[in-house]
Design a protein around this motif. Sequence first.
Motif, PDB file in Angstrom:
ATOM      1  N   GLU A   1      -3.160  -0.933  -3.807  1.00 40.48           N
ATOM      2  CA  GLU A   1      -1.973  -0.583  -3.964  1.00 40.48           C
ATOM      3  C   GLU A   1      -1.382  -1.281  -2.801  1.00 40.48           C
TER       4      GLU A   1
ATOM      5  N   THR B   1      -8.499  -1.635   6.774  1.00 41.47           N
ATOM      6  CA  THR B   1      -9.358  -1.863   5.890  1.00 41.47           C
ATOM      7  C   THR B   1     -10.724  -2.156   6.334  1.00 41.47           C
TER       8      THR B   1
ATOM      9  N   SER C   1      -5.775   5.459   1.921  1.00 40.25           N
ATOM     10  CA  SER C   1      -6.138   5.617   0.576  1.00 40.25           C
ATOM     11  C   SER C   1      -5.347   4.566  -0.476  1.00 40.25           C
ATOM     12  N   SER C   2      -4.307   4.237  -0.125  1.00 40.33           N
ATOM     13  CA  SER C   2      -3.430   3.466  -1.102  1.00 40.33           C
ATOM     14  C   SER C   2      -3.890   2.099  -0.966  1.00 40.33           C
TER      15      SER C   2
ATOM     16  N   THR D   1      -6.979   1.256  -0.409  1.00 37.03           N
ATOM     17  CA  THR D   1      -8.597   1.351  -0.932  1.00 37.03           C
ATOM     18  C   THR D   1      -8.221   1.235  -2.304  1.00 37.03           C
ATOM     19  N   ALA D   2      -7.299   1.706  -2.799  1.00 32.69           N
ATOM     20  CA  ALA D   2      -6.891   1.715  -4.257  1.00 32.69           C
ATOM     21  C   ALA D   2      -6.468   0.356  -4.710  1.00 32.69           C
TER      22      ALA D   2
END
Length: 422
Positions: free
Chosen positions: A273, A374, A267-268, A270-271
């Motif tokens: 970060e 990813t 999630s990180s 994908t954002a």
Amino acid sequence: MFTWEFASDPYPAYAWLREHAPVHRTRLPSGVEAWLITRYADAKQALADPRLSKNPAHHHEPAHAKGKTGIPGERKAELMTHLLNIDPPDHTRLRRLVSKAFTPRRVAEFAPRVQELADDLIDRFAGNGSADLIHDFAFPLPIYAICDLLGVPREDQDDFRDWAGMMIRHGGGPRGGVARSVKKMRGYLADLIHRKRAALPPEPGPGEDLISGLIRASDHGEHLTENEAAAMAFILLFAGFETTVNLIGNGTYALLTHPEQRERLQSSLTAGERGLLETGVEELLRYDGPVELATWRFATRPLTIGGQDVAAGDPVLVVLAAADRDPERFADPDTLDLARRDSQHLGYGHGIHYCLGAPLARLEGQTALATLLTRLPDLRLAADPAELRWRGGLIMRGLRTLPVSFTPIAPSDENSSSPTQK
């Protein structure tokens, strides 16, 4: 200790040693007797103690232990004069010669090549829906990267991959295979040094390879012998790939067996970060790092560690894996927490022998894990964890294989070729 069952999960035994025998003398499978240091405070002290020499000449070794405290074959191949076997002032001199290759700036300049390698390797199996992540990804990536850094021609890098593969099999290959691979690598490096010296331009160009830099230093008053240059190139290759193979393999395995942590990291990423990736790699180094025991040290005179008297000439092995799970130093040490901010682990050592290539290894680890998660978002373990086997050996900790499955995807570049040819 040191059984196959122990190799699969050594941490309960290390916990017992930390509590009951934190400085423990044991007979290793090779027959060598050595002290194991398992508590964090004692380990950190021992790693920086100048009374503990890296030079095997200080080992009061009995006949049956002769030559069993280093890399197999390095003595016969005259590859002993490298950073893992020497003390100041020679250590200081040789480390200074190669340290410029691992500065943050030089490593940052190398980042696009590491990313290219990661993508190219994934492209080779992306359409299959399955892979052995050790053989297909974690192993070749750092081999090709360190070969590029050293200046090994692309057309020779597959030979290095074969030799390196034999070196990390430990007990899994033919008898004497490691020593033969070391000998072949020594011969090749001697020839490469001669060829590069003959073709060396008067002035270094931008991004000059490391072997050329060693030759240039040797030719300009640093008094680097040919044996030292070959030994330095050898240990940078040896230490510069197996640790990263295990960082990528162990790290991926930890993420696949801790799905909530893996989902947080995905999630990180994908954002867009990077913070959790950076702290996460440090946590993976602490939680199940690539180097289980620090390389050999030998007491130059009687000393006391953790209340235990150690005689002059005794071998000492600092158990990094035990120290980094010490509850006196880390809260909930057996819990994997990628957001953990306390990153003062000993995974890359401490003191003057702190791993020179740590910045490059971190770059490779971060790039490899980020690219895997990813590009293969539904990556999953394709074997029962109990069926996985860990490589035998004393210093390193890593999986023999890591079978995974995922939804097949198209390569990022349909014309992708071998990573060694790009």
